[in-house]
Design a protein around this motif. Sequence first.
Motif, PDB file in Angstrom:
ATOM      1  N   TYR A  96      40.479  44.441  40.822  1.00  0.00           N
ATOM      2  CA  TYR A  96      41.395  44.355  41.591  1.00  0.00           C
ATOM      3  C   TYR A  96      42.252  42.954  41.728  1.00  0.00           C
ATOM      4  N   GLN A 118      44.464  40.457  43.972  1.00  0.00           N
ATOM      5  CA  GLN A 118      44.938  40.036  45.324  1.00  0.00           C
ATOM      6  C   GLN A 118      45.552  39.026  45.299  1.00  0.00           C
ATOM      7  N   GLY A 142      48.118  36.482  50.674  1.00  0.00           N
ATOM      8  CA  GLY A 142      48.534  37.229  51.834  1.00  0.00           C
ATOM      9  C   GLY A 142      48.597  38.687  51.686  1.00  0.00           C
ATOM     10  N   GLN A 143      48.330  39.187  50.658  1.00  0.00           N
ATOM     11  CA  GLN A 143      48.113  40.630  50.389  1.00  0.00           C
ATOM     12  C   GLN A 143      46.599  41.394  50.432  1.00  0.00           C
ATOM     13  N   GLY A 144      46.784  42.718  50.211  1.00  0.00           N
ATOM     14  CA  GLY A 144      45.415  43.348  50.197  1.00  0.00           C
ATOM     15  C   GLY A 144      45.293  43.499  48.845  1.00  0.00           C
ATOM     16  N   PRO A 145      43.914  43.684  48.431  1.00  0.00           N
ATOM     17  CA  PRO A 145      43.725  44.122  46.855  1.00  0.00           C
ATOM     18  C   PRO A 145      44.412  45.318  46.518  1.00  0.00           C
ATOM     19  N   PHE A 193      44.621  47.814  43.072  1.00  0.00           N
ATOM     20  CA  PHE A 193      43.573  48.422  42.150  1.00  0.00           C
ATOM     21  C   PHE A 193      44.273  48.316  41.055  1.00  0.00           C
ATOM     22  N   TYR A 208      31.219  49.533  47.285  1.00  0.00           N
ATOM     23  CA  TYR A 208      31.305  48.412  46.216  1.00  0.00           C
ATOM     24  C   TYR A 208      30.709  47.241  46.499  1.00  0.00           C
ATOM     25  N   PHE A 250      31.503  43.256  45.940  1.00  0.00           N
ATOM     26  CA  PHE A 250      32.327  42.354  45.153  1.00  0.00           C
ATOM     27  C   PHE A 250      31.928  41.068  44.812  1.00  0.00           C
ATOM     28  N   GLY A 251      32.423  40.390  43.826  1.00  0.00           N
ATOM     29  CA  GLY A 251      32.333  39.157  43.381  1.00  0.00           C
ATOM     30  C   GLY A 251      33.092  38.307  44.125  1.00  0.00           C
ATOM     31  N   SER A 252      33.029  37.002  43.810  1.00  0.00           N
ATOM     32  CA  SER A 252      33.829  35.928  44.442  1.00  0.00           C
ATOM     33  C   SER A 252      35.424  35.802  44.028  1.00  0.00           C
TER      34      SER A 252
END
Lengths: 116, 114
Positions: free
Chosen positions: B35, B37, B40-43, B45, B103, B105-107
Amino acid sequence: AQSVSQHNHHVILSEAASLELGCNYSYGGTVNLFWYVQYPGQHLQLLLKYFSGDPLVKGIKGFEAEFIKSKFSFNLRKPSVQWSDTAEYFCAVNLGNAGNNRKLIWGLGTSLAVNP
Amino acid sequence: DAGVTQSPTHLIKTRGQQVTLRCSPKSGHDTVSWYQQALGQGPQFIFQYYEEEERQRGNFPDRFSGHQFPNYSSELNVNALLLGDSALYLCASSLGDSANYGYTFGSGTRLTVV
């Protein structure tokens, strides 16, 4: 195109206040719904999810969310917030039909700050 | 501990260059999704890899490509970098190729294009 709207971009609350974060999606078919949380300096974590059944789902740390199909909504709630709930909250939707269930569609997120 | 390891954590590249980002999934997971990101936005795909094949792709140009190895780790490659590619790139692993399986998630890798 399918989309997810989170109505509150920034929320500031005092400890013990009640929380409700709005989430609406635009898709008329079957959906699976998620709330993810990102604490400062940490990775995204699943807070709760809804697939089917009881529209009121409970997640970790006292959070719950209610799916209202007629309103295309999946609002997140917590009766009494704590300072440790300060985080970014994301609503996400998965389109339930098999060909489209490999991805999540995300809202812009809501930044929650809880003052001690 | 996220369980998902991404490298590098930060990266600065110049416009037109190419970049490779890496992801090791959580132990026991066989699927990797990427993903993007923006601030200020969402992830958003990018694509998903399962059984070493790209299974679904989001609305990203062919400059974005990937690979999954037999050990389930994955790479994301971006060619001909644009300023607009500056973002946090997230890797998410799961068991099975549905996003409903949950999911981890990684950092993320913070990419800055200058």
